[in-house]
Design a protein around this motif. Sequence first.
Motif, short mmCIF file in Angstrom:
data_model
loop_
_atom_site.label_atom_id
_atom_site.label_comp_id
_atom_site.label_asym_id
_atom_site.label_seq_id
_atom_site.Cartn_x
_atom_site.Cartn_y
_atom_site.Cartn_z
N ASP A 2 0.81 -1.22 0.00
CA ASP A 2 0.00 0.00 0.00
C ASP A 2 0.84 1.26 0.00
O ASP A 2 0.39 2.31 -0.46
N ARG A 3 2.05 1.17 0.49
CA ARG A 3 2.94 2.35 0.47
C ARG A 3 3.27 2.74 -0.97
O ARG A 3 3.29 3.92 -1.31
N HIS A 36 1.41 1.96 -3.62
CA HIS A 36 0.15 2.42 -4.21
C HIS A 36 -0.13 3.87 -3.84
O HIS A 36 -0.43 4.70 -4.70
N ASP A 37 -0.04 4.20 -2.56
CA ASP A 37 -0.33 5.56 -2.11
C ASP A 37 0.65 6.55 -2.72
O ASP A 37 0.26 7.66 -3.12
N SER A 38 1.90 6.17 -2.81
CA SER A 38 2.91 7.02 -3.43
C SER A 38 2.61 7.22 -4.91
O SER A 38 2.73 8.32 -5.44
N SER A 78 -0.38 9.60 -5.29
CA SER A 78 0.02 10.96 -4.92
C SER A 78 0.89 11.60 -6.00
O SER A 78 0.67 12.74 -6.40
#
Length: 163
Positions: free
Chosen positions: A26-27, A29-31, A34
Amino acid sequence: MTNSSPYTSPARIAVIRARWHSDIVDRAHDSFVSEAATQLPQAQVDTFDVPGAFEMPLLAKKLAETGRYDAVVAIAFVVDGGIYRHDFVAGAVIDGLMQAQMTTGIPVFSVSLTPHNYQPADVLTAFFADHFVKKGAEAVEAVRQVLTLTAQLAPAQATRKSA
């Protein structure tokens, strides 16, 4: 041919994320989401979850075949669980993702990492979680570059076909 010009057309990008080790995956994905808002501000990012990395290639192919996506990004963290050879899984995943893009003509990007040594210790989990943030941002840059090159090639290909 290096091109740093921005890709300006609205893009629709499918992101597939494996749920094994979701705290790390998820890190990335979120990056990715963003950074896409900055580098590809008109892009629409649709996220699809799969159980593990092994399920990503088929979904990547199916998503690319819909004609709705300009790119597909696959995110996974494949580790040696001590039961099977994770390198076989990782190889099958990468081969499958490559086949999906070669079959469909839609670029498929991999943020699927396979560390040589991972144990669920806090220090290693933190290291890979931070590393996945970097990889998510790098994936956006790769998508932007390939979409830019693809857009530049489209007029040349159309001209050759009509000649």
